[in-house]
Scaffold this motif. Structure first.
Motif, mmCIF file in Angstrom:
data_model
loop_
_atom_site.group_PDB
_atom_site.id
_atom_site.type_symbol
_atom_site.label_atom_id
_atom_site.label_comp_id
_atom_site.label_asym_id
_atom_site.label_seq_id
_atom_site.Cartn_x
_atom_site.Cartn_y
_atom_site.Cartn_z
ATOM 1 N N GLU A 110 58.658 -11.747 -79.334
ATOM 2 C CA GLU A 110 58.947 -13.154 -79.576
ATOM 3 C C GLU A 110 58.234 -14.049 -78.558
ATOM 4 O O GLU A 110 57.725 -15.120 -78.899
ATOM 5 N N ASN B 248 55.487 -16.914 -79.380
ATOM 6 C CA ASN B 248 55.618 -18.292 -78.910
ATOM 7 C C ASN B 248 54.359 -18.768 -78.202
ATOM 8 O O ASN B 248 53.954 -19.927 -78.348
ATOM 9 N N VAL B 249 53.761 -17.889 -77.395
ATOM 10 C CA VAL B 249 52.526 -18.287 -76.695
ATOM 11 C C VAL B 249 51.458 -18.634 -77.730
ATOM 12 O O VAL B 249 50.787 -19.665 -77.626
ATOM 13 N N LYS C 197 51.916 -19.543 -80.779
ATOM 14 C CA LYS C 197 52.298 -20.715 -81.594
ATOM 15 C C LYS C 197 52.263 -22.028 -80.817
ATOM 16 O O LYS C 197 51.831 -23.053 -81.328
ATOM 17 N N HIS C 198 52.757 -21.989 -79.559
ATOM 18 C CA HIS C 198 53.017 -23.275 -78.889
ATOM 19 C C HIS C 198 52.211 -23.544 -77.624
ATOM 20 O O HIS C 198 52.088 -24.694 -77.220
ATOM 21 N N ALA C 199 51.709 -22.479 -76.951
ATOM 22 C CA ALA C 199 51.306 -22.674 -75.549
ATOM 23 C C ALA C 199 49.941 -23.332 -75.352
ATOM 24 O O ALA C 199 49.699 -23.930 -74.309
ATOM 25 N N ASP D 72 51.842 -17.290 -69.456
ATOM 26 C CA ASP D 72 50.599 -17.858 -70.003
ATOM 27 C C ASP D 72 50.216 -19.089 -69.202
ATOM 28 O O ASP D 72 51.032 -19.622 -68.450
ATOM 29 N N GLY E 204 53.094 -25.342 -71.092
ATOM 30 C CA GLY E 204 54.457 -25.233 -70.526
ATOM 31 C C GLY E 204 55.511 -25.815 -71.457
ATOM 32 O O GLY E 204 55.186 -26.490 -72.443
ATOM 33 N N PHE E 205 56.758 -25.561 -71.102
ATOM 34 C CA PHE E 205 57.878 -26.063 -71.921
ATOM 35 C C PHE E 205 57.984 -27.575 -71.743
ATOM 36 O O PHE E 205 57.815 -28.078 -70.635
ATOM 37 N N VAL F 53 63.156 -29.305 -74.387
ATOM 38 C CA VAL F 53 62.847 -28.221 -75.322
ATOM 39 C C VAL F 53 64.077 -27.853 -76.169
ATOM 40 O O VAL F 53 65.196 -27.798 -75.656
ATOM 41 N N LEU F 54 63.836 -27.698 -77.489
ATOM 42 C CA LEU F 54 64.939 -27.313 -78.377
ATOM 43 C C LEU F 54 64.807 -25.826 -78.675
ATOM 44 O O LEU F 54 63.740 -25.362 -79.075
ATOM 45 N N LEU F 55 65.901 -25.100 -78.434
ATOM 46 C CA LEU F 55 65.834 -23.662 -78.667
ATOM 47 C C LEU F 55 65.781 -23.385 -80.166
ATOM 48 O O LEU F 55 66.578 -23.910 -80.934
ATOM 49 N N GLY F 56 64.822 -22.554 -80.557
ATOM 50 C CA GLY F 56 64.759 -22.139 -81.958
ATOM 51 C C GLY F 56 65.365 -20.751 -82.085
ATOM 52 O O GLY F 56 66.066 -20.289 -81.190
ATOM 53 N N ARG F 57 65.008 -20.086 -83.144
ATOM 54 C CA ARG F 57 65.552 -18.751 -83.353
ATOM 55 C C ARG F 57 65.005 -17.756 -82.332
ATOM 56 O O ARG F 57 65.696 -16.842 -81.906
ATOM 57 N N GLY F 58 63.746 -17.994 -81.942
ATOM 58 C CA GLY F 58 63.091 -17.046 -81.034
ATOM 59 C C GLY F 58 63.797 -16.939 -79.698
ATOM 60 O O GLY F 58 64.283 -15.871 -79.311
ATOM 61 N N LEU F 59 63.874 -18.074 -78.972
ATOM 62 C CA LEU F 59 64.472 -18.046 -77.630
ATOM 63 C C LEU F 59 65.955 -17.695 -77.703
ATOM 64 O O LEU F 59 66.480 -16.989 -76.857
HETATM 65 N N1 LIG Z 1 55.039 -20.217 -74.101
HETATM 66 C C1 LIG Z 1 55.430 -21.435 -74.447
HETATM 67 N N2 LIG Z 1 54.751 -22.525 -74.032
HETATM 68 C C2 LIG Z 1 55.154 -23.762 -74.380
HETATM 69 N N3 LIG Z 1 56.255 -24.035 -75.114
HETATM 70 C C3 LIG Z 1 56.975 -22.987 -75.539
HETATM 71 C C4 LIG Z 1 56.622 -21.652 -75.224
HETATM 72 N N4 LIG Z 1 57.554 -20.833 -75.769
HETATM 73 C C5 LIG Z 1 58.433 -21.620 -76.421
HETATM 74 N N5 LIG Z 1 58.092 -22.915 -76.271
HETATM 75 C C6 LIG Z 1 58.843 -24.083 -76.766
HETATM 76 O O1 LIG Z 1 60.188 -23.671 -76.963
HETATM 77 C C7 LIG Z 1 60.602 -24.037 -78.252
HETATM 78 C C8 LIG Z 1 61.614 -23.045 -78.739
HETATM 79 O O2 LIG Z 1 61.020 -21.790 -78.988
HETATM 80 P P1 LIG Z 1 61.692 -20.802 -80.024
HETATM 81 O O3 LIG Z 1 60.931 -19.535 -80.049
HETATM 82 O O4 LIG Z 1 63.135 -20.718 -79.690
HETATM 83 O O5 LIG Z 1 61.560 -21.577 -81.380
HETATM 84 P P2 LIG Z 1 60.260 -21.784 -82.269
HETATM 85 O O6 LIG Z 1 59.170 -20.877 -81.799
HETATM 86 O O7 LIG Z 1 59.954 -23.257 -82.289
HETATM 87 O O8 LIG Z 1 60.748 -21.366 -83.699
HETATM 88 P P3 LIG Z 1 61.174 -19.887 -84.172
HETATM 89 O O9 LIG Z 1 62.596 -20.027 -84.549
HETATM 90 O O10 LIG Z 1 60.279 -19.597 -85.315
HETATM 91 O O11 LIG Z 1 60.949 -18.970 -83.039
HETATM 92 C C9 LIG Z 1 59.345 -24.093 -79.053
HETATM 93 O O12 LIG Z 1 59.480 -24.973 -80.146
HETATM 94 C C10 LIG Z 1 58.329 -24.611 -78.067
HETATM 95 O O13 LIG Z 1 58.368 -26.013 -77.999
#
Ligand SMILES: Nc1ncnc2c1ncn2[C@@H]1O[C@H](COP(=O)(O)OP(=O)(O)OP(=O)(O)O)[C@@H](O)[C@H]1O
Ligand SMILES: [Mg+2]
Length: 439
Positions: free
Chosen positions: A356, A360-361, A363-365, A387, A391-392, A396-402
């Motif tokens: 996960e 996230n890296v 998808k978002h980093a 990475d 950065g966060f 930041v809103l927690l999704g399913r991943g975190l």
């Molecule tokens: N490595 C990262 N660098 C920057 N922001 C991050 C990183 N990892 C997570 N985030 C931020 O934290 C938020 C929550 O991550 P989380 O994995 O909980 O949800 P998500 O990836 O948006 O959706 P999903 O439910 O599909 O995982 C993300 O939307 C993103 O903004």
């Protein structure tokens, strides 16, 4: 100010106030009453002088020859300090009292408002004022007495203050120690340590609070255990369900997709059209894409190779896939080979957390480097996925991943931290080996 004052000082302040009030009251009383006191103390002598004067005047009135009587009296009384005779022609001014202020501070003397108690009593022969009997009291002993009295009050008050301070200090130290231990125990509880009990010390009220805090710790421990086992059940149910879905997808869709792809290959074999836009070629390409997508979904649902390949290789595969998905990211991994010997639940958790975090890296980093370190030390596993991306964000809103990562680590009594260190975003997960064996 008062709020920040420690209890010891709070108890001490009223004592200081009391002493200051006593001193002020003493000074005030001295100023008000001392003139009367001086007068009272010399009243006897003053009365005696009045009697002597009256007697002398009466004796002179009936004497046939008053002059020698007066002279004999004057000679007899001599030039004493307190009572003396003064002829009428020497001086008419009122004599001054005798006062030596040696050893007494000036401020104290001025505080006393010492009255002039000296008196002059006229001696009359016939109708003529021939002289005076002077009364000149010495107020020095009175002054010294008052100064010593004042010093005694100040010194005994100070001694009292020191005693009160020492006793307040000792009492509060004794009463505060159990309170400090109660506070330390509550702080330990806040950090999740429910095992170390708070000693029952001090007065009954504090002992009762300590006992209640210990009961709370026992209750919290039970709740934390329940919570952990619920989380563990939830996570393993989720995994079971995912595995089930993966199996269904694989068994149902796999053969169909294989058949579509085989037929598409056969069709394109018959076709002589080399155009990639030709329907048979497009069908083949679409079948391949669906097959790849299905493989990716299956991998996400259930880590197919975890059991076969072991953690080290599976994580390498995850990183290869990440690099393939985003070639601009350079990846590196450092995985302790001992992790391969961990039980299913533990390796599943490690794998999922890393999976996960890597997703996230990607998808978002917006990172250029991604590194994974998984190590085993001090009977715990530490995972770090970092990475060099953006950065966060602050909110930041927690999704399913975190949330899933956090639930999984808490289910094993571990913890998850999201940090920014030396310009890198770090997801750090700590899992105690004992956590997997608990319950
Ligand atoms: N490595 C990262 N660098 C920057 N922001 C991050 C990183 N990892 C997570 N985030 C931020 O934290 C938020 C929550 O991550 P989380 O994995 O909980 O949800 P998500 O990836 O948006 O959706 P999903 O439910 O599909 O995982 C993300 O939307 C993103 O903004
Ligand atoms: Mg995510």
């Amino acid at each position: 100010m008062w709020k920040r004052l420690p209890l010891r000082f709070r108890l001490f302040l009223p004592t200081i106030g009391l002493l200051a009030a006593t001193l002020l009251f003493g000074i005030f009383a001295l100023e008000i009453f001392s003139p009367d006191q001086f007068e009272n103390e010399s009243e006897d002598a003053a009365g005696l002088v009045r009697t002597v004067t009256k007697g002398l005047n009466e004796a002179l009135a009936v004497a046939e020859n008053p002059e020698p009587t007066l002279e004999a009296f004057a000679a007899g009384i001599g030039s004493g300090d307190a009572i003396r005779y003064r002829k009428a022609d020497v001086s008419v001014s009122r004599p001054k009292i005798r006062l030596s202020t040696d050893g007494v501070p000036g401020w104290f003397v001025s505080l006393l408002r010492i009255p002039n108690l000296s008196t002059a009593h006229p001696i009359v022969v016939g109708e003529k004022h021939v002289g005076d009997i002077l009364f000149v009291p010495d107020l020095t002993p009175d002054l010294n007495e008052k100064w010593l009295g004042f010093l005694a009050i100040v010194l005994s008050g100070s001694a009292l203050l020191v005693l009160a301070a020492v006793s307040a200090y000792l009492t509060t130290t004794l009463a505060l120690r159990p309170l400090e231990q109660l506070g330390a125990g509550l702080a330990r509880m806040q950090q999740g340590d429910y095992d170390s009990t708070i000693p029952l010390l001090g007065p009954p009220e504090i002992r009762k609070s300590c006992e209640e805090a210990n009961q709370l710790a026992r209750k919290l421990k039970r709740l934390a255990q329940d919570n952990r086992s619920m989380l563990r059940k939830l996570v393993s149910l989720q995994d079971d369900e995912r595995e089930e879905i993966a199996k269904e997808l694989h068994d149902e869709l796999g053969p169909l997709l294989f058949a579509i792809r085989a037929n598409a290959i056969a069709l394109s074999g018959y076709s002589t059209d080399p155009d990639p836009e030709a329907p048979s070629n497009q069908l083949l390409e679409a079948a391949g894409a669906v097959q790849q997508a299905s493989r990716r979904i299956l991998e996400g649902l259930s880590p197919l190779y975890l059991e076969e390949l072991g953690l080290e290789k599976s994580i390498e595969t995850l990183l290869q896939n990440a690099h393939a998905a985003l070639p601009s990211v350079a990846t590196s991994a450092e995985v302790d080979p001992r992790l391969d010997s961990l039980d299913h639940l533990m390796s599943q958790t490690i794998y999922r957390v890393i999976q996960e975090a890597i997703t996230n890296v990607i998808k978002h980093a917006q990172a250029t480097t991604l590194s994974v370190v998984a190590a085993m030390r001090d009977s715990a596993v530490t995972i770090e996925v970092s990475d060099d991306g953006i950065g966060f964000s602050d909110n930041v809103l927690l999704g399913r991943g975190l949330t899933g990562m956090s639930d999984r680590s808490r289910a094993l009594d571990g913890k998850l931290d999201l940090l920014r260190e030396d310009g890198r975003t770090v997801v750090r997960c700590w899992l105690p080996l004992a956590g997997a064996r608990a319950d």
